[in-house]
Design a protein around this motif. Structure first.
Motif, PDB file in Angstrom:
ATOM      1  N   THR A  93      67.091  25.212  43.756  1.00 47.30           N
ATOM      2  CA  THR A  93      65.772  25.727  44.133  1.00 47.30           C
ATOM      3  C   THR A  93      65.393  26.919  43.271  1.00 47.30           C
ATOM      4  N   VAL A  94      64.127  26.946  42.856  1.00 46.70           N
ATOM      5  CA  VAL A  94      63.564  28.100  42.157  1.00 46.70           C
ATOM      6  C   VAL A  94      62.570  28.756  43.115  1.00 46.70           C
ATOM      7  N   LYS A  95      62.821  30.012  43.435  1.00 48.07           N
ATOM      8  CA  LYS A  95      61.962  30.739  44.375  1.00 48.07           C
ATOM      9  C   LYS A  95      60.988  31.602  43.588  1.00 48.07           C
ATOM     10  N   ILE A  96      59.692  31.360  43.794  1.00 50.69           N
ATOM     11  CA  ILE A  96      58.694  32.096  43.028  1.00 50.69           C
ATOM     12  C   ILE A  96      57.670  32.735  43.954  1.00 50.69           C
ATOM     13  N   THR A  97      57.056  33.809  43.475  1.00 55.31           N
ATOM     14  CA  THR A  97      55.929  34.430  44.161  1.00 55.31           C
ATOM     15  C   THR A  97      54.765  34.504  43.188  1.00 55.31           C
ATOM     16  N   ALA A  98      53.560  34.304  43.701  1.00 57.61           N
ATOM     17  CA  ALA A  98      52.368  34.267  42.858  1.00 57.61           C
ATOM     18  C   ALA A  98      51.141  34.566  43.707  1.00 57.61           C
ATOM     19  N   PRO A  99      50.031  34.978  43.082  1.00 54.72           N
ATOM     20  CA  PRO A  99      48.787  35.178  43.838  1.00 54.72           C
ATOM     21  C   PRO A  99      48.311  33.865  44.448  1.00 54.72           C
ATOM     22  N   ILE A 100      47.722  33.929  45.613  1.00 53.68           N
ATOM     23  CA  ILE A 100      47.319  32.734  46.356  1.00 53.68           C
ATOM     24  C   ILE A 100      46.316  31.865  45.581  1.00 53.68           C
ATOM     25  N   PRO A 101      45.202  32.413  45.096  1.00 51.12           N
ATOM     26  CA  PRO A 101      44.237  31.538  44.404  1.00 51.12           C
ATOM     27  C   PRO A 101      44.815  30.915  43.136  1.00 51.12           C
ATOM     28  N   PHE A 102      45.580  31.680  42.371  1.00 49.57           N
ATOM     29  CA  PHE A 102      46.154  31.171  41.127  1.00 49.57           C
ATOM     30  C   PHE A 102      47.133  30.045  41.407  1.00 49.57           C
ATOM     31  N   ALA A 103      47.929  30.205  42.445  1.00 58.35           N
ATOM     32  CA  ALA A 103      48.910  29.173  42.778  1.00 58.35           C
ATOM     33  C   ALA A 103      48.234  27.877  43.193  1.00 58.35           C
ATOM     34  N   SER A 104      47.233  27.973  44.072  1.00 62.72           N
ATOM     35  CA  SER A 104      46.596  26.760  44.588  1.00 62.72           C
ATOM     36  C   SER A 104      45.752  26.042  43.546  1.00 62.72           C
ATOM     37  N   ILE A 135      63.260  41.910  43.272  1.00 68.47           N
ATOM     38  CA  ILE A 135      64.707  42.049  43.387  1.00 68.47           C
ATOM     39  C   ILE A 135      65.166  41.953  44.841  1.00 68.47           C
ATOM     40  N   SER A 136      64.583  42.758  45.714  1.00 66.05           N
ATOM     41  CA  SER A 136      65.068  42.819  47.097  1.00 66.05           C
ATOM     42  C   SER A 136      64.808  41.523  47.860  1.00 66.05           C
ATOM     43  N   LYS A 137      63.796  40.765  47.451  1.00 65.85           N
ATOM     44  CA  LYS A 137      63.486  39.507  48.143  1.00 65.85           C
ATOM     45  C   LYS A 137      64.012  38.285  47.400  1.00 65.85           C
ATOM     46  N   SER A 138      64.832  38.530  46.391  1.00 69.18           N
ATOM     47  CA  SER A 138      65.573  37.465  45.696  1.00 69.18           C
ATOM     48  C   SER A 138      64.678  36.394  45.081  1.00 69.18           C
ATOM     49  N   PHE A 139      63.587  36.818  44.462  1.00 70.32           N
ATOM     50  CA  PHE A 139      62.745  35.864  43.746  1.00 70.32           C
ATOM     51  C   PHE A 139      63.340  35.583  42.372  1.00 70.32           C
ATOM     52  N   TYR A 272      60.888  38.022  35.634  1.00 69.08           N
ATOM     53  CA  TYR A 272      62.135  37.621  36.279  1.00 69.08           C
ATOM     54  C   TYR A 272      63.160  38.726  36.088  1.00 69.08           C
ATOM     55  N   PRO A 273      64.138  38.809  36.990  1.00 67.67           N
ATOM     56  CA  PRO A 273      65.122  39.901  36.923  1.00 67.67           C
ATOM     57  C   PRO A 273      65.981  39.825  35.664  1.00 67.67           C
ATOM     58  N   VAL A 274      66.343  40.987  35.141  1.00 69.18           N
ATOM     59  CA  VAL A 274      67.269  41.065  34.018  1.00 69.18           C
ATOM     60  C   VAL A 274      68.636  40.580  34.496  1.00 69.18           C
ATOM     61  N   ARG A 275      69.214  39.636  33.784  1.00 72.08           N
ATOM     62  CA  ARG A 275      70.538  39.124  34.133  1.00 72.08           C
ATOM     63  C   ARG A 275      71.209  38.599  32.870  1.00 72.08           C
ATOM     64  N   ASP A 276      72.523  38.485  32.920  1.00 73.17           N
ATOM     65  CA  ASP A 276      73.261  38.031  31.736  1.00 73.17           C
ATOM     66  C   ASP A 276      72.908  36.602  31.373  1.00 73.17           C
ATOM     67  N   ARG A 277      72.663  35.793  32.378  1.00 74.93           N
ATOM     68  CA  ARG A 277      72.416  34.382  32.119  1.00 74.93           C
ATOM     69  C   ARG A 277      71.410  33.835  33.117  1.00 74.93           C
TER      70      ARG A 277
END
Length: 296
Positions: A93-104, A135-139, A272-277
């Motif tokens: 699963t890929v968890k994403i957040t986006a503005p409502i109008p843009f997403a729809s 970060i805190s909501k794990s997106f 997206y969060p900075v991560r090694d991979r």
């Protein structure tokens, strides 16, 4: 003491009945293995191995600890392998957040083609016009309209330009007149989008010359659909991205205001969060969106 490393040393010695063979399997020295086992015994306050010149044997405590140690290390290895495989797999699963109008209007119409290419990837969308804490909501991904980002814990990549147009309804123009110059907007009811930091100040450009205009009105909102509905219903003039209004321009329910002027551009970026991979499933979605939205 590195407890996990010491447990691996003890498990190898107990399994092979040899410090030398354990050291060979762990690609280290016999002295290092012996030291780690001694430290483990000291930590546990009990003897795990009977040592003699001829052979090694486990004490009763050693036998009990070995069985539990073997199971724990196996569980750890299985979890690590699952995580490694997950990073290299399209499944998940890929968890994403986006503005409502843009997403729809923009994102969701792209998903059928994405699913054809990657049927094992699931997308979980948490939509909000406010900026969620990634970060805190794990997106895994956040899509945001903003000119500048200065969060060192996030990587920001350009997604699309997102130009804005000034628009009004024919009914509003009929009753209040059509602005001819930017300064004319001061005499009109302007519906502001409150999530823009300088939402009461417009910058309009023509022939490489920019004009700043302060605008005010009796309605403001943090939601693009509310602004769109307000403009269509003749409450005032608004500023919205092309992808929200193009169908209304075509059917005549909206008209452009000051079309010879270039209004603001608030580009969309993908964060997206900075991560090694980056997990493969996340990378595939990021790449897909960037390719399919770059001309927006």
């Amino acid at each position: 003491m590195d407890k996990l490393s010491a447990m691996r040393s003890f498990e190898a010695v107990a399994r092979t009945s040899s410090f030398t063979e354990a050291a060979n399997q762990l690609n280290t020295s016999q002295a290092t293995v012996s030291k780690k086992v001694l430290l483990l015994e000291k930590e546990l306050d009990c003897q795990l191995i009977n040592r003699s010149s001829r052979k090694l044997s486990l004490t009763d405590d050693g036998k009990t600890y070995y069985e539990q140690c073997k199971k724990s290390l196996s569980d750890i290895d299985n979890i690590e392998n699952q995580l490694r495989n997950s990073k290299n797999s399209e499944k998940g699963t890929v968890k994403i957040t986006a503005p409502i109008p843009f997403a729809s209007r923009v994102l969701v119409p792209l998903f059928p083609d994405f699913y054809k290419k990657h049927p094992d990837i699931k997308i979980e969308m948490i939509l909000s016009d406010t900026q969620e804490d990634i970060i805190s909501k794990s997106f895994d991904i956040a899509i945001r309209a903003n000119r500048h980002f200065d969060d060192s814990s996030l990587i920001a990549l350009s997604l699309c330009k997102n130009p804005l147009w000034l628009i009004a309804s024919p009914e509003y123009i009929k009753h209040h007149g059509k602005p001819i110059k930017p300064k004319d907007l001061k005499q009109h009811n302007f519906i502001n989008y409150t999530l823009f930091k300088s939402y009461r100040n417009l910058t309009l450009t023509k022939d490489n010359k920019s004009e700043n205009v302060n605008v005010n009105g009796n309605l403001a909102s943090n939601n693009g659909d509310a602004i769109l509905a307000s403009v269509i219903n003749g409450i005032g003039i608004g500023e919205l991205p092309i992808w929200m209004i193009e169908e209304h321009i075509k059917n005549g329910s909206l008209i452009r205001v000051l079309p010879e002027y270039i209004a603001s551009e608030v580009p969309f970026k993908i964060l997206y969060p900075v991560r090694d991979r980056i997990p493969l499933r996340v990378k595939l979605l990021i790449d897909y969106l960037r390719v399919n939205l770059k001309n927006r």
